[in-house]
Design a protein around this motif. Structure first.
Motif, PDB file in Angstrom:
ATOM      1  N   MET A   1      -5.235 -28.570  19.149  1.00 52.02           N
ATOM      2  CA  MET A   1      -6.375 -29.477  19.115  1.00 52.02           C
ATOM      3  C   MET A   1      -7.635 -28.636  19.327  1.00 52.02           C
ATOM      4  O   MET A   1      -7.896 -28.192  20.426  1.00 52.02           O
ATOM      5  N   ASP A   2      -8.384 -28.396  18.252  1.00 52.41           N
ATOM      6  CA  ASP A   2      -9.604 -27.599  18.339  1.00 52.41           C
ATOM      7  C   ASP A   2     -10.767 -28.413  18.889  1.00 52.41           C
ATOM      8  O   ASP A   2     -11.652 -27.893  19.537  1.00 52.41           O
ATOM      9  N   GLN A   3     -10.765 -29.673  18.565  1.00 54.20           N
ATOM     10  CA  GLN A   3     -11.883 -30.545  18.918  1.00 54.20           C
ATOM     11  C   GLN A   3     -11.808 -30.944  20.394  1.00 54.20           C
ATOM     12  O   GLN A   3     -10.738 -31.047  20.966  1.00 54.20           O
ATOM     13  N   HIS A   4     -12.963 -31.217  20.941  1.00 60.11           N
ATOM     14  CA  HIS A   4     -13.022 -31.756  22.301  1.00 60.11           C
ATOM     15  C   HIS A   4     -13.181 -33.264  22.171  1.00 60.11           C
ATOM     16  O   HIS A   4     -14.294 -33.784  22.221  1.00 60.11           O
ATOM     17  N   TYR A   5     -12.067 -33.926  21.964  1.00 55.98           N
ATOM     18  CA  TYR A   5     -12.111 -35.380  21.812  1.00 55.98           C
ATOM     19  C   TYR A   5     -12.449 -36.018  23.146  1.00 55.98           C
ATOM     20  O   TYR A   5     -12.016 -35.568  24.201  1.00 55.98           O
ATOM     21  N   ARG A   6     -13.215 -37.107  23.068  1.00 57.78           N
ATOM     22  CA  ARG A   6     -13.626 -37.841  24.259  1.00 57.78           C
ATOM     23  C   ARG A   6     -12.694 -39.037  24.411  1.00 57.78           C
ATOM     24  O   ARG A   6     -12.611 -39.864  23.501  1.00 57.78           O
ATOM     25  N   VAL A   7     -12.010 -39.110  25.547  1.00 54.73           N
ATOM     26  CA  VAL A   7     -11.014 -40.150  25.769  1.00 54.73           C
ATOM     27  C   VAL A   7     -11.336 -40.902  27.057  1.00 54.73           C
ATOM     28  O   VAL A   7     -11.496 -40.290  28.113  1.00 54.73           O
ATOM     29  N   LEU A   8     -11.438 -42.217  26.939  1.00 56.84           N
ATOM     30  CA  LEU A   8     -11.608 -43.079  28.110  1.00 56.84           C
ATOM     31  C   LEU A   8     -10.251 -43.663  28.450  1.00 56.84           C
ATOM     32  O   LEU A   8      -9.614 -44.304  27.603  1.00 56.84           O
ATOM     33  N   VAL A   9      -9.797 -43.434  29.674  1.00 61.78           N
ATOM     34  CA  VAL A   9      -8.513 -43.951  30.146  1.00 61.78           C
ATOM     35  C   VAL A   9      -8.800 -45.033  31.179  1.00 61.78           C
ATOM     36  O   VAL A   9      -9.458 -44.786  32.186  1.00 61.78           O
ATOM     37  N   VAL A  10      -8.305 -46.239  30.914  1.00 55.61           N
ATOM     38  CA  VAL A  10      -8.474 -47.359  31.838  1.00 55.61           C
ATOM     39  C   VAL A  10      -7.081 -47.675  32.379  1.00 55.61           C
ATOM     40  O   VAL A  10      -6.247 -48.259  31.698  1.00 55.61           O
ATOM     41  N   GLU A  11      -6.841 -47.243  33.605  1.00 44.83           N
ATOM     42  CA  GLU A  11      -5.496 -47.312  34.184  1.00 44.83           C
ATOM     43  C   GLU A  11      -5.604 -47.469  35.690  1.00 44.83           C
ATOM     44  O   GLU A  11      -6.252 -46.662  36.353  1.00 44.83           O
ATOM     45  N   ASP A  12      -4.967 -48.523  36.239  1.00 45.72           N
ATOM     46  CA  ASP A  12      -5.051 -48.774  37.676  1.00 45.72           C
ATOM     47  C   ASP A  12      -3.992 -48.027  38.481  1.00 45.72           C
ATOM     48  O   ASP A  12      -4.116 -47.902  39.691  1.00 45.72           O
ATOM     49  N   ASP A  13      -2.971 -47.485  37.837  1.00 44.66           N
ATOM     50  CA  ASP A  13      -1.941 -46.712  38.535  1.00 44.66           C
ATOM     51  C   ASP A  13      -2.413 -45.256  38.626  1.00 44.66           C
ATOM     52  O   ASP A  13      -2.529 -44.582  37.596  1.00 44.66           O
ATOM     53  N   PRO A  14      -2.698 -44.758  39.843  1.00 46.32           N
ATOM     54  CA  PRO A  14      -3.256 -43.414  39.966  1.00 46.32           C
ATOM     55  C   PRO A  14      -2.339 -42.314  39.425  1.00 46.32           C
ATOM     56  O   PRO A  14      -2.821 -41.313  38.899  1.00 46.32           O
ATOM     57  N   ASP A  15      -1.018 -42.484  39.538  1.00 52.75           N
ATOM     58  CA  ASP A  15      -0.100 -41.465  39.028  1.00 52.75           C
ATOM     59  C   ASP A  15      -0.140 -41.388  37.502  1.00 52.75           C
ATOM     60  O   ASP A  15      -0.173 -40.303  36.927  1.00 52.75           O
ATOM     61  N   VAL A  16      -0.157 -42.532  36.850  1.00 47.92           N
ATOM     62  CA  VAL A  16      -0.224 -42.569  35.387  1.00 47.92           C
ATOM     63  C   VAL A  16      -1.576 -42.045  34.917  1.00 47.92           C
ATOM     64  O   VAL A  16      -1.665 -41.286  33.942  1.00 47.92           O
TER      65      VAL A  16
ATOM     66  N   THR B   1      -1.982 -38.783  32.534  1.00 47.50           N
ATOM     67  CA  THR B   1      -2.664 -38.916  31.241  1.00 47.50           C
ATOM     68  C   THR B   1      -3.846 -37.961  31.167  1.00 47.50           C
ATOM     69  O   THR B   1      -4.029 -37.253  30.168  1.00 47.50           O
ATOM     70  N   ARG B   2      -4.649 -37.932  32.206  1.00 53.17           N
ATOM     71  CA  ARG B   2      -5.805 -37.026  32.245  1.00 53.17           C
ATOM     72  C   ARG B   2      -5.362 -35.569  32.132  1.00 53.17           C
ATOM     73  O   ARG B   2      -5.911 -34.792  31.350  1.00 53.17           O
ATOM     74  N   THR B   3      -4.360 -35.176  32.906  1.00 53.25           N
ATOM     75  CA  THR B   3      -3.891 -33.789  32.923  1.00 53.25           C
ATOM     76  C   THR B   3      -3.372 -33.354  31.553  1.00 53.25           C
ATOM     77  O   THR B   3      -3.742 -32.290  31.055  1.00 53.25           O
ATOM     78  N   VAL B   4      -2.544 -34.178  30.928  1.00 56.07           N
ATOM     79  CA  VAL B   4      -1.992 -33.852  29.610  1.00 56.07           C
ATOM     80  C   VAL B   4      -3.109 -33.671  28.593  1.00 56.07           C
ATOM     81  O   VAL B   4      -3.134 -32.697  27.833  1.00 56.07           O
ATOM     82  N   LEU B   5      -4.052 -34.599  28.570  1.00 62.23           N
ATOM     83  CA  LEU B   5      -5.128 -34.549  27.569  1.00 62.23           C
ATOM     84  C   LEU B   5      -6.120 -33.421  27.837  1.00 62.23           C
ATOM     85  O   LEU B   5      -6.581 -32.760  26.907  1.00 62.23           O
ATOM     86  N   GLU B   6      -6.453 -33.187  29.095  1.00 61.88           N
ATOM     87  CA  GLU B   6      -7.391 -32.106  29.407  1.00 61.88           C
ATOM     88  C   GLU B   6      -6.793 -30.736  29.091  1.00 61.88           C
ATOM     89  O   GLU B   6      -7.505 -29.835  28.657  1.00 61.88           O
ATOM     90  N   LYS B   7      -5.482 -30.583  29.279  1.00 64.72           N
ATOM     91  CA  LYS B   7      -4.836 -29.312  28.935  1.00 64.72           C
ATOM     92  C   LYS B   7      -4.909 -29.047  27.435  1.00 64.72           C
ATOM     93  O   LYS B   7      -4.809 -27.900  27.007  1.00 64.72           O
ATOM     94  N   ARG B   8      -5.095 -30.090  26.642  1.00 62.90           N
ATOM     95  CA  ARG B   8      -5.212 -29.943  25.193  1.00 62.90           C
ATOM     96  C   ARG B   8      -6.670 -29.950  24.730  1.00 62.90           C
ATOM     97  O   ARG B   8      -6.951 -30.054  23.551  1.00 62.90           O
ATOM     98  N   GLY B   9      -7.611 -29.865  25.682  1.00 63.40           N
ATOM     99  CA  GLY B   9      -9.013 -29.718  25.327  1.00 63.40           C
ATOM    100  C   GLY B   9      -9.819 -31.001  25.277  1.00 63.40           C
ATOM    101  O   GLY B   9     -10.989 -30.971  24.902  1.00 63.40           O
ATOM    102  N   CYS B  10      -9.231 -32.109  25.636  1.00 61.13           N
ATOM    103  CA  CYS B  10      -9.972 -33.383  25.616  1.00 61.13           C
ATOM    104  C   CYS B  10     -10.909 -33.474  26.817  1.00 61.13           C
ATOM    105  O   CYS B  10     -10.660 -32.887  27.872  1.00 61.13           O
TER     106      CYS B  10
END
Length: 157
Positions: A1-16, A20-29
């Protein structure tokens, strides 16, 4: 993933949300996480995400309600609905609300990245295809200086 995609995650479970944040940020989001869905609308305008990922079951506002709001305010924004409650009813409701994807938890990192990448690329291509809006700046003009459009003109006698 070359692009820095902007992702909004709306999730009330802190573990999920963390996963989600960790997986996506490791790929440049660039990821913003909101645990309270009632704040999502305000964040949409300031963060301008390429993709929104939302849980369905949240306190105060369901993912379906949030999806309806996103469709009304930012119709071209792709929305991924996630849930741990696997049922036909949830999937049908998500599709009726015009969700772009429906994922069941736990979501594999490969599936999450694949879906976000595909939707973000499609969204950016669609936005790039839309011609820019024209704006007219008139300094010192009086409202009577602007001619009404032909459809609003009244015939003169």
């Amino acid at each position: 993933m070359d692009q820095h995609y902007r992702v909004l995650v709306v999730e009330d479970d802190p573990d999920v949300a963390f996963y989600t944040r960790t997986v996506l940020e490791k790929r440049g989001c660039i990821v913003t996480v909101i645990s309270n869905p009632t704040f999502a609308r305000a964040t949409l305008g300031t963060f301008e995400p390429d993709v929104v990922i939302t849980d369905i079951e949240m306190p105060g506002l369901t993912g379906h309600d949030l999806l309806d709001q996103i469709r009304a305010e930012r119709p071209g924004t792709p929305v991924v609905v996630m849930t741990a409650h696997v049922s036909i009813d949830y999937a049908v409701a998500a599709l009726r609300s015009q969700a772009d994807e429906f994922l069941t938890k736990p979501v594999s990192s490969a599936d999450l990245i694949s879906v976000v990448t595909r939707l973000a690329e499609e969204s950016r291509r669609a936005r790039a295809a839309v011609p820019p809006r024209e704006a007219v700046v008139s300094i010192g003009a009086h409202p009577d200086d602007v001619l009404p459009s032909p459809s609003t003109q009244t015939p003169r006698s």
